[in-house]
Design a protein around this motif. Structure first.
Motif, short mmCIF file in Angstrom:
data_model
loop_
_atom_site.label_atom_id
_atom_site.label_comp_id
_atom_site.label_asym_id
_atom_site.label_seq_id
_atom_site.Cartn_x
_atom_site.Cartn_y
_atom_site.Cartn_z
N MET A 125 0.82 -1.14 0.03
CA MET A 125 -0.05 0.20 -0.04
C MET A 125 0.81 1.44 -0.07
N ALA A 126 1.97 1.08 0.64
CA ALA A 126 2.89 2.36 0.59
C ALA A 126 3.36 2.61 -0.60
N ALA A 127 3.71 1.62 -1.38
CA ALA A 127 4.16 1.74 -2.62
C ALA A 127 3.51 2.30 -3.76
N GLU A 128 2.17 2.34 -3.47
CA GLU A 128 1.09 2.81 -4.43
C GLU A 128 1.15 4.48 -4.26
N ASP A 160 2.08 8.19 -4.41
CA ASP A 160 3.25 9.00 -5.25
C ASP A 160 3.38 10.28 -4.72
N PHE A 161 4.55 10.57 -3.98
CA PHE A 161 4.71 11.70 -3.32
C PHE A 161 5.73 12.66 -4.10
N SER A 162 6.03 12.54 -5.27
CA SER A 162 6.56 13.38 -6.11
C SER A 162 5.88 14.73 -6.43
N PRO A 163 6.63 15.85 -6.61
CA PRO A 163 5.96 17.11 -6.73
C PRO A 163 5.35 17.05 -8.23
N PRO A 164 4.03 17.54 -8.39
CA PRO A 164 3.43 17.91 -9.61
C PRO A 164 4.34 18.47 -10.52
N GLU A 165 4.28 18.24 -11.78
CA GLU A 165 4.93 18.68 -12.82
C GLU A 165 4.27 20.17 -13.24
N ILE A 166 5.05 21.35 -13.26
CA ILE A 166 4.70 22.45 -13.21
C ILE A 166 5.19 23.03 -14.61
N PRO A 167 4.50 23.39 -15.48
CA PRO A 167 4.99 23.97 -16.81
C PRO A 167 5.85 25.08 -16.61
N GLU A 168 6.50 25.28 -17.67
CA GLU A 168 7.38 26.58 -17.58
C GLU A 168 6.51 27.83 -17.94
N PRO A 169 6.82 28.96 -17.32
CA PRO A 169 5.91 30.16 -17.75
C PRO A 169 6.40 30.52 -18.95
N THR A 170 5.14 31.02 -19.77
CA THR A 170 5.47 31.48 -21.26
C THR A 170 5.88 32.72 -21.08
N PHE A 171 6.31 33.52 -22.30
CA PHE A 171 6.85 34.82 -22.53
C PHE A 171 5.80 35.93 -21.98
#
Length: 85
Positions: free
Chosen positions: A1-4, A6-17
């Motif tokens: 259950m602990a393996a399921e 996911d504590f990785s940070p969410p992917e944040i897109p690069e800000p546009t110009f």
């Protein structure tokens, strides 16, 4: 259950110009407003000059100009009337 989990940070897109332009524009606008407010709150004092010649010459020039510009008080402008047919 602990393996399921996911504590990785969410992917944040690069800000546009345009997002960068908007962010820095708002930042500089806020700084400008703070400078304007501080200019009102903390007025800058001007150094006092003791040149009496300049004051006297300016006051005489102003008096001469005001006399030339102002029409005489005794003469009132005549009202123009329309011609009747």
């Amino acid at each position: 259950m602990a393996a399921e989990l996911d504590f990785s940070p969410p992917e944040i897109p690069e800000p546009t110009f345009m997002e960068n332009v908007l962010r820095y524009g708002l930042f500089f606008g806020a700084i400008f407003q703070l400078i304007c407010v501080l200019a009102i709150i903390l007025p800058v004092s001007k150094p006092y000059k003791t040149d009496t010649e300049n004051v006297e010459s300016k006051s005489s020039e102003v008096a001469k100009k005001s006399k030339a510009v102002a029409p005489p008080m005794s003469k009132k402008p005549k009202k123009e009337t329309k011609k009747k047919r």
